[in-house]
Design an enzyme around this catalytic site. Structure first.
Site, PDB file in Angstrom:
ATOM      1  N   TYR A 155       0.839  -1.208   0.000  1.00  0.00           N
ATOM      2  CA  TYR A 155       0.000   0.000   0.000  1.00  0.00           C
ATOM      3  C   TYR A 155       0.878   1.263   0.000  1.00  0.00           C
ATOM      4  O   TYR A 155       0.634   2.197  -0.776  1.00  0.00           O
ATOM      5  CB  TYR A 155      -0.897  -0.036   1.238  1.00  0.00           C
ATOM      6  CG  TYR A 155      -1.916   1.073   1.327  1.00  0.00           C
ATOM      7  CD1 TYR A 155      -3.076   1.042   0.558  1.00  0.00           C
ATOM      8  CD2 TYR A 155      -1.738   2.139   2.203  1.00  0.00           C
ATOM      9  CE1 TYR A 155      -4.030   2.048   0.656  1.00  0.00           C
ATOM     10  CE2 TYR A 155      -2.681   3.149   2.313  1.00  0.00           C
ATOM     11  CZ  TYR A 155      -3.822   3.103   1.542  1.00  0.00           C
ATOM     12  OH  TYR A 155      -4.766   4.101   1.640  1.00  0.00           O
ATOM     13  N   LYS A 159       1.040   4.136  -2.906  1.00  0.00           N
ATOM     14  CA  LYS A 159       0.668   5.523  -2.628  1.00  0.00           C
ATOM     15  C   LYS A 159       1.851   6.475  -2.840  1.00  0.00           C
ATOM     16  O   LYS A 159       1.665   7.627  -3.239  1.00  0.00           O
ATOM     17  CB  LYS A 159       0.122   5.643  -1.198  1.00  0.00           C
ATOM     18  CG  LYS A 159      -1.193   4.900  -0.985  1.00  0.00           C
ATOM     19  CD  LYS A 159      -2.305   5.439  -1.885  1.00  0.00           C
ATOM     20  CE  LYS A 159      -3.657   4.823  -1.603  1.00  0.00           C
ATOM     21  NZ  LYS A 159      -4.710   5.356  -2.473  1.00  0.00           N
TER      22      LYS A 159
HETATM   23  P1  NDP Z   1     -13.433   2.269   0.749  1.00  0.00           P
HETATM   24  O1  NDP Z   1     -12.886   0.899   0.904  1.00  0.00           O
HETATM   25  O2  NDP Z   1     -14.473   2.741   1.698  1.00  0.00           O
HETATM   26  O3  NDP Z   1     -14.001   2.466  -0.749  1.00  0.00           O
HETATM   27  C1  NDP Z   1     -13.200   2.146  -1.832  1.00  0.00           C
HETATM   28  C2  NDP Z   1     -13.919   2.414  -3.119  1.00  0.00           C
HETATM   29  O4  NDP Z   1     -13.032   2.083  -4.195  1.00  0.00           O
HETATM   30  C3  NDP Z   1     -15.164   1.562  -3.302  1.00  0.00           C
HETATM   31  O5  NDP Z   1     -16.159   2.332  -3.907  1.00  0.00           O
HETATM   32  C4  NDP Z   1     -14.689   0.452  -4.232  1.00  0.00           C
HETATM   33  O6  NDP Z   1     -15.667  -0.048  -5.104  1.00  0.00           O
HETATM   34  C5  NDP Z   1     -13.671   1.189  -5.074  1.00  0.00           C
HETATM   35  N1  NDP Z   1     -12.719   0.279  -5.690  1.00  0.00           N
HETATM   36  C6  NDP Z   1     -11.849  -0.554  -5.082  1.00  0.00           C
HETATM   37  N2  NDP Z   1     -11.151  -1.240  -5.978  1.00  0.00           N
HETATM   38  C7  NDP Z   1     -11.565  -0.829  -7.204  1.00  0.00           C
HETATM   39  C8  NDP Z   1     -11.240  -1.164  -8.531  1.00  0.00           C
HETATM   40  N3  NDP Z   1     -10.301  -2.075  -8.801  1.00  0.00           N
HETATM   41  N4  NDP Z   1     -11.889  -0.552  -9.535  1.00  0.00           N
HETATM   42  C9  NDP Z   1     -12.836   0.367  -9.292  1.00  0.00           C
HETATM   43  N5  NDP Z   1     -13.201   0.746  -8.057  1.00  0.00           N
HETATM   44  C10 NDP Z   1     -12.578   0.137  -7.013  1.00  0.00           C
HETATM   45  O7  NDP Z   1     -12.160   3.244   0.773  1.00  0.00           O
HETATM   46  P2  NDP Z   1     -11.985   4.745   1.275  1.00  0.00           P
HETATM   47  O8  NDP Z   1     -13.132   5.562   0.848  1.00  0.00           O
HETATM   48  O9  NDP Z   1     -11.572   4.715   2.686  1.00  0.00           O
HETATM   49  O10 NDP Z   1     -10.675   5.158   0.439  1.00  0.00           O
HETATM   50  C11 NDP Z   1     -10.718   5.830  -0.789  1.00  0.00           C
HETATM   51  C12 NDP Z   1      -9.289   6.166  -1.203  1.00  0.00           C
HETATM   52  O11 NDP Z   1      -8.674   6.967  -0.196  1.00  0.00           O
HETATM   53  C13 NDP Z   1      -8.408   4.944  -1.382  1.00  0.00           C
HETATM   54  O12 NDP Z   1      -7.537   5.147  -2.474  1.00  0.00           O
HETATM   55  C14 NDP Z   1      -7.634   4.894  -0.090  1.00  0.00           C
HETATM   56  O13 NDP Z   1      -6.408   4.255  -0.247  1.00  0.00           O
HETATM   57  C15 NDP Z   1      -7.467   6.380   0.194  1.00  0.00           C
HETATM   58  N6  NDP Z   1      -7.183   6.663   1.583  1.00  0.00           N
HETATM   59  C16 NDP Z   1      -8.096   6.331   2.568  1.00  0.00           C
HETATM   60  C17 NDP Z   1      -7.798   6.612   3.878  1.00  0.00           C
HETATM   61  C18 NDP Z   1      -8.735   6.293   4.983  1.00  0.00           C
HETATM   62  O14 NDP Z   1      -8.358   6.500   6.148  1.00  0.00           O
HETATM   63  N7  NDP Z   1      -9.925   5.823   4.739  1.00  0.00           N
HETATM   64  C19 NDP Z   1      -6.524   7.251   4.261  1.00  0.00           C
HETATM   65  C20 NDP Z   1      -5.673   7.554   3.149  1.00  0.00           C
HETATM   66  C21 NDP Z   1      -6.007   7.277   1.864  1.00  0.00           C
HETATM   67  P3  NDP Z   1     -16.940  -0.936  -4.665  1.00  0.00           P
HETATM   68  O15 NDP Z   1     -17.731  -0.126  -3.686  1.00  0.00           O
HETATM   69  O16 NDP Z   1     -17.662  -1.068  -5.946  1.00  0.00           O
HETATM   70  O17 NDP Z   1     -16.384  -2.159  -4.088  1.00  0.00           O
END
Ligand code: NDP
Length: 247
Positions: A155, A159
């Site tokens: 990860y 990132k």
């Molecule tokens: P969630 O796990 O809550 O949501 C992730 C979303 O990404 C979902 O809608 C999922 O789709 C979609 N997704 C995952 N894999 C794919 C793929 N291969 N193709 C298309 N869509 C995909 O994550 P967060 O909202 O917490 O995180 C969003 C972003 O922010 C990520 O990149 C994460 O790394 C980053 N981030 C989050 C942090 C946190 O504390 N939450 C901190 C730092 C960064 P589906 O719903 O259809 O499964």
């Protein structure tokens, strides 16, 4: 007139969490939004919420790591929407394990979705952005990409890689008026972080100077800032939104 009136945005991982908050925030600001997510039901649910704001929405069930699917989806989306003003690469996953025990599959899955997915999306839309001589690309990185984290070498690499991708694309696209920036969220309360136990949450809280966890809306506000007029003269930057964890 709204800040993003008549603009068109694409948000990946829009089905839940941070991506959903960004899609709704951009819609509130007047943009029509392509809501791209792995799961069709999630993409459709958020697209319906976008439409409630009086703008257009395109639910797209696409795996960002699937090059052919990304190309096809962006081609048909562009044929319908006619333009793209904002791309937010937010789709991301975690597959945590200590480095010594990290499987090839877990390494690859995280790099494929988090890093290659963003590259594929940018490449699929680059020609349109450059032709328009305007646009905003925002990549959702993480403080883990800046600091590293035990148990998250895949990860963290993905990132950190996104930051390199951001800066290179920013240099390539700057002369055509397209900005490329990254947002590095800290600990944001979503499904991704809900899996952590209470002990890990309390440990994390101690490392946040502001003393509370972030919400998806905090990241959406930062994305709107970079997408809107305030972002006009900002490119190649990493905006850390983390309650002061990294400073
Ligand atoms: P969630 O796990 O809550 O949501 C992730 C979303 O990404 C979902 O809608 C999922 O789709 C979609 N997704 C995952 N894999 C794919 C793929 N291969 N193709 C298309 N869509 C995909 O994550 P967060 O909202 O917490 O995180 C969003 C972003 O922010 C990520 O990149 C994460 O790394 C980053 N981030 C989050 C942090 C946190 O504390 N939450 C901190 C730092 C960064 P589906 O719903 O259809 O499964």
């Amino acid at each position: 007139m709204k800040v993003l009136q008549d603009q068109v945005a694409v948000v990946t991982g829009a089905g839940r969490g941070i991506g959903r908050a960004i899609a709704l925030k951009l819609a509130d600001a007047g943009a029509s939004v392509a809501c791209l997510s792995r799961t069709a039901a999630n993409a459709e649910r958020v697209a319906a919420e976008v439409r409630e704001r009086g703008v257009r929405a395109w639910p797209l069930a696409v795996d960002v790591a699937d090059a052919a699917a990304v190309e096809a989806a962006m081609k048909s989306f562009l044929a319908e929407a006619g333009r793209v003003d904002v791309l937010v690469n937010n789709a991301g996953i975690t597959r945590d394990a200590l480095l010594m025990r990290m499987s090839d599959e877990d390494w690859e899955a995280v790099l494929e979705t988090n890093l290659r997915g963003a590259f594929l999306m940018i490449r699929a839309l680059a020609r349109t952005f450059l032709k328009q001589r305007a646009g905003r690309i925002i990549n959702i990185s993480s403080v883990i990409g800046l600091m590293g984290n035990a148990g998250q070498c895949n990860y963290a690499a993905s990132k950190a890689g996104l930051i390199g991708l951001t800066k290179s694309a920013a240099r390539e696209f700057a002369s055509r008026g397209v900005t490329v920036n990254a947002i590095a969220p800290g600990f944001i309360e979503t499904d991704m972080t809900a899996v952590l136990g209470e002990e890990a949450r309390q440990e994390m809280l101690k490392r946040i100077p502001l003393g509370f966890f972030g919400q998806p809306a905090d990241i959406a506000e930062a994305a709107l800032f970079l997408a809107g007029p305030g972002g006009r003269y900002i490119t190649g930057q990493v905006l850390t939104v983390d309650g002061g964890m990294v400073m």
